[in-house]
Write an enzyme that holds these catalytic residues in place. Structure first.
Site, short mmCIF file in Angstrom:
data_model
loop_
_atom_site.label_atom_id
_atom_site.label_comp_id
_atom_site.label_asym_id
_atom_site.label_seq_id
_atom_site.Cartn_x
_atom_site.Cartn_y
_atom_site.Cartn_z
N PHE A 11 22.40 -25.24 5.17
CA PHE A 11 23.47 -26.12 4.33
C PHE A 11 22.89 -27.14 3.85
O PHE A 11 22.42 -28.65 4.05
CB PHE A 11 24.39 -27.27 5.45
CG PHE A 11 25.43 -27.41 4.30
CD1 PHE A 11 26.26 -26.96 4.18
CD2 PHE A 11 25.66 -29.27 4.66
CE1 PHE A 11 27.10 -27.21 2.91
CE2 PHE A 11 27.07 -29.26 3.70
CZ PHE A 11 27.76 -28.53 2.94
N THR A 99 18.77 -20.33 3.37
CA THR A 99 18.05 -21.03 4.38
C THR A 99 16.31 -20.71 3.56
O THR A 99 16.45 -20.37 2.97
CB THR A 99 18.01 -19.93 5.93
OG1 THR A 99 17.08 -19.33 5.79
CG2 THR A 99 19.16 -20.32 6.61
N LYS A 128 13.52 -15.66 -1.24
CA LYS A 128 12.94 -15.11 -1.31
C LYS A 128 12.15 -13.53 -0.60
O LYS A 128 12.24 -12.80 -1.32
CB LYS A 128 12.19 -15.98 -2.95
CG LYS A 128 12.42 -16.09 -4.21
CD LYS A 128 11.43 -18.01 -4.16
CE LYS A 128 12.49 -18.30 -3.14
NZ LYS A 128 11.83 -19.57 -4.48
N VAL A 155 14.71 -15.07 -8.11
CA VAL A 155 13.94 -15.21 -10.10
C VAL A 155 15.06 -15.96 -10.67
O VAL A 155 15.56 -15.73 -10.75
CB VAL A 155 13.74 -13.91 -9.48
CG1 VAL A 155 12.57 -14.01 -10.99
CG2 VAL A 155 12.96 -13.16 -8.68
N ASP A 223 5.22 -19.01 -3.45
CA ASP A 223 6.55 -18.34 -4.97
C ASP A 223 6.38 -17.72 -5.72
O ASP A 223 7.47 -16.17 -5.68
CB ASP A 223 7.10 -19.66 -4.72
CG ASP A 223 8.81 -19.69 -4.96
OD1 ASP A 223 9.24 -19.82 -4.71
OD2 ASP A 223 8.87 -19.75 -6.83
N LYS A 227 8.47 -13.45 -6.69
CA LYS A 227 9.00 -13.10 -7.34
C LYS A 227 8.66 -12.05 -8.33
O LYS A 227 9.30 -11.79 -8.37
CB LYS A 227 9.01 -14.46 -8.13
CG LYS A 227 10.26 -15.41 -7.38
CD LYS A 227 9.64 -16.81 -8.19
CE LYS A 227 10.51 -17.88 -7.98
NZ LYS A 227 10.96 -18.90 -7.95
N1 LIG Z 1 16.34 -25.09 -4.52
C1 LIG Z 1 16.07 -24.29 -5.95
O1 LIG Z 1 15.98 -24.85 -6.59
C2 LIG Z 1 15.56 -22.68 -5.25
C3 LIG Z 1 15.37 -22.22 -3.91
N2 LIG Z 1 15.81 -20.91 -4.05
C4 LIG Z 1 15.71 -20.69 -2.26
O2 LIG Z 1 17.02 -20.78 -2.03
C5 LIG Z 1 17.34 -21.08 -1.15
C6 LIG Z 1 17.77 -22.31 0.17
O3 LIG Z 1 16.93 -23.38 -0.80
P1 LIG Z 1 17.60 -24.94 -0.59
O4 LIG Z 1 18.95 -25.41 -0.58
O5 LIG Z 1 17.08 -26.02 -1.94
O6 LIG Z 1 16.39 -25.21 0.24
P2 LIG Z 1 16.96 -26.81 1.08
O7 LIG Z 1 15.44 -26.74 2.21
O8 LIG Z 1 17.56 -28.03 0.96
O9 LIG Z 1 17.89 -26.45 2.19
C7 LIG Z 1 17.16 -25.17 3.73
C8 LIG Z 1 18.49 -25.06 4.41
O10 LIG Z 1 17.90 -24.21 5.38
C9 LIG Z 1 18.40 -25.18 6.78
N3 LIG Z 1 17.41 -23.83 7.40
C10 LIG Z 1 16.28 -23.93 7.79
N4 LIG Z 1 15.91 -22.18 8.66
C11 LIG Z 1 17.08 -22.01 9.37
C12 LIG Z 1 17.38 -21.39 9.93
N5 LIG Z 1 16.53 -20.75 10.68
N6 LIG Z 1 18.91 -21.30 10.81
C13 LIG Z 1 19.64 -21.80 9.69
N7 LIG Z 1 19.62 -23.11 8.70
C14 LIG Z 1 18.40 -22.95 8.47
C15 LIG Z 1 17.15 -26.16 6.12
O11 LIG Z 1 17.92 -26.97 7.44
C16 LIG Z 1 18.10 -27.31 5.22
O12 LIG Z 1 19.08 -27.59 5.42
C17 LIG Z 1 14.82 -21.27 -0.19
O13 LIG Z 1 15.12 -19.68 0.19
C18 LIG Z 1 14.62 -21.45 -1.29
O14 LIG Z 1 13.71 -20.55 -1.91
C19 LIG Z 1 15.82 -19.96 -4.76
C20 LIG Z 1 16.11 -20.76 -5.97
C21 LIG Z 1 15.71 -21.81 -6.54
N1 LIG Z 2 10.34 -23.42 -6.04
C1 LIG Z 2 10.75 -22.40 -6.58
C2 LIG Z 2 12.87 -23.12 -6.43
C3 LIG Z 2 13.45 -21.41 -6.95
O1 LIG Z 2 13.11 -20.53 -6.34
C4 LIG Z 2 10.81 -22.99 -7.84
O2 LIG Z 2 9.94 -24.24 -8.27
O3 LIG Z 2 10.74 -22.70 -8.40
#
Ligand SMILES: NC(=O)C1=CN([C@@H]2O[C@H](COP(=O)(O)OP(=O)(O)OC[C@H]3O[C@@H](n4cnc5c(N)ncnc54)[C@H](O)[C@@H]3O)[C@@H](O)[C@H]2O)C=CC1
Ligand SMILES: N[C@@H](CC=O)C(=O)O
Length: 353
Positions: A11, A99, A128, A155, A223, A227
């Site tokens: 979350f 996560t 990813k 991606v 990263d 991708k």
């Molecule tokens: N933020 C972006 O622009 C993009 C993010 N992503 C991917 O989406 C996913 C989420 O990204 P965000 O929300 O930005 O990251 P974030 O770091 O804001 O949120 C990740 C959440 O997962 C929780 N977490 C970590 N390990 C955990 C576990 N074992 N069990 C339960 N909760 C856990 C953390 O406490 C944190 O609240 C990541 O894998 C990221 O690589 C992909 C594309 C774009």
């Molecule tokens: N950290 C990544 C988020 C999407 O995968 C980026 O900056 O492109």
């Protein structure tokens, strides 16, 4: 009209943004897409976990300022993130995995996806790790259990590169691709062009929700490497692992490298690419490249990404759009749910009157 019960694993920025969208747009989706989303469980390493079979109010979830273990205060809640129990027992149709991305072995997200698929739940994910490292196994679990494993946001965030290439360009015969696949490093390079130092630019990208939990993955190219693996395996039929891809990031570029490039009418960009060789094998790479300002990728700025697909029948087809961002990535999850809905999954969900 269909109601999909969903369980959110993680979350942070992305799943919180999806929750905001649910709070604001469920009625619109009901009218335009034919379904609404009902959050029946959430689990987060920091906040704890909660199951509510009748559904949690999305607006309350977003507005509440939960502290560490805060889900423990909710009815049906616990201060611990018991992901396995939540995933296996919550009455969810779809598990939304967001996560952190582990670029080494994809865990624990690979297990999260497997638990969901094995218990007959669809998975949509922006993570990813499981896609790059375990997609064949997870797709097989999905098939065996009659559910879907969808990952458009892995991606280019909400920009539909995977479905566009697979569906709309089916038959165009893809030979390779090259592009800007990391929003953070592209944003950082742009800020450095404006004179900001590297560390401050990375901090800005973190504040804007673009960077990974550990931004080393963004700036060292790990990263993009994931991708490239995902696109090469998915679109070129390769069987690459991250270690098969040569990888260099942007952390070695100094302000003077950037200035020097500008004086020569060029710009540094982090380029991820893969090509099918004459013998049928596929080779991938990640490295910074100095592009002339007339290069089609030189004008792609900020967290925007772009991929140029090299096809036999159409030549180059370039797709540009957001590559990072909380709402943009939450949209990718919605697009995955739309795909599940279109494929007829509504028979497994609750049909409302
Ligand atoms: N933020 C972006 O622009 C993009 C993010 N992503 C991917 O989406 C996913 C989420 O990204 P965000 O929300 O930005 O990251 P974030 O770091 O804001 O949120 C990740 C959440 O997962 C929780 N977490 C970590 N390990 C955990 C576990 N074992 N069990 C339960 N909760 C856990 C953390 O406490 C944190 O609240 C990541 O894998 C990221 O690589 C992909 C594309 C774009
Ligand atoms: N950290 C990544 C988020 C999407 O995968 C980026 O900056 O492109």
């Amino acid at each position: 009209m269909t109601i999909y019960n969903i369980a959110l694993i993680g979350f942070g920025g992305v799943n919180r943004a999806l929750t905001e969208l649910i709070a604001a747009k469920n009625q619109l989706w009901e009218r335009d897409l034919g379904f609404r989303l009902n959050i029946v469980a959430v689990s987060d390493l920091y906040l704890g976990s909660v199951i509510s079979p009748n559904g949690l109010d999305a607006k309350t979830l977003v507005d509440a300022k939960f502290e560490k273990g805060g889900f423990g205060q909710l009815s049906g809640g616990s201060a611990e993130a018991d992901n396995e129990t939540i995933i296996k027992t919550a009455p969810a149709d779809i598990v939304v995995e967001a996560t952190y991305t582990n670029p080494n072995d994809g865990e624990p997200a690979v297990s999260h996806c497997r638990w969901a698929l094995e218990t007959g739940k669809h998975v949509v994910t922006t993570n990813k790790g499981p896609v790059a490292i375990a997609a064949p196994a997870l797709k097989a679990f999905a098939k065996t259990n009659g559910v879907r494993f969808e990952y458009e946001g892995a991606v280019m965030s909400g920009t539909p590169i995977i479905r566009m290439a697979e569906r709309t360009l089916a038959g165009a015969e893809l030979k390779g691709f090259e592009g800007i696949l990391n929003g953070t490093s592209n944003f950082v390079l742009g800020r450095m062009e404006s004179g900001l130092d590297f560390a401050s630019a990375v901090k800005e990208a973190q504040k804007l929700g673009y960077a990974e939990a550990d931004p080393t993955a963004d700036v060292e190219g790990f990263d993009v490497r994931l991708k490239v693996v995902i696109l090469a395996n998915e679109l070129l039929g390769a069987n690459l692992k991250p270690e098969d891809i040569s990888c260099k990031g942007v952390s070695g570029l100094s302000l003077s490298d950037i200035e020097e490039a500008a004086k020569a009418n060029s710009r540094w960009k982090l380029i991820g690419a893969a090509v099918r060789n004459d013998d049928g094998s596929v080779t991938g790479s990640v490295s910074p490249k100095r592009l002339g300002l007339d290069h089609p990728l030189a004008g792609v700025n900020g967290a925007t990404n772009a991929v140029s697909l090299d096809t036999e029948l159409l030549g180059a087809v370039t797709i540009t759009g957001p590559g990072a961002g909380r709402i943009e990535t939450a949209y990718a999850l919605l697009s995955d749910i739309v795909a599940i809905h279109s494929a007829g999954a509504s028979s497994t969900a609750k049909e409302a009157a």
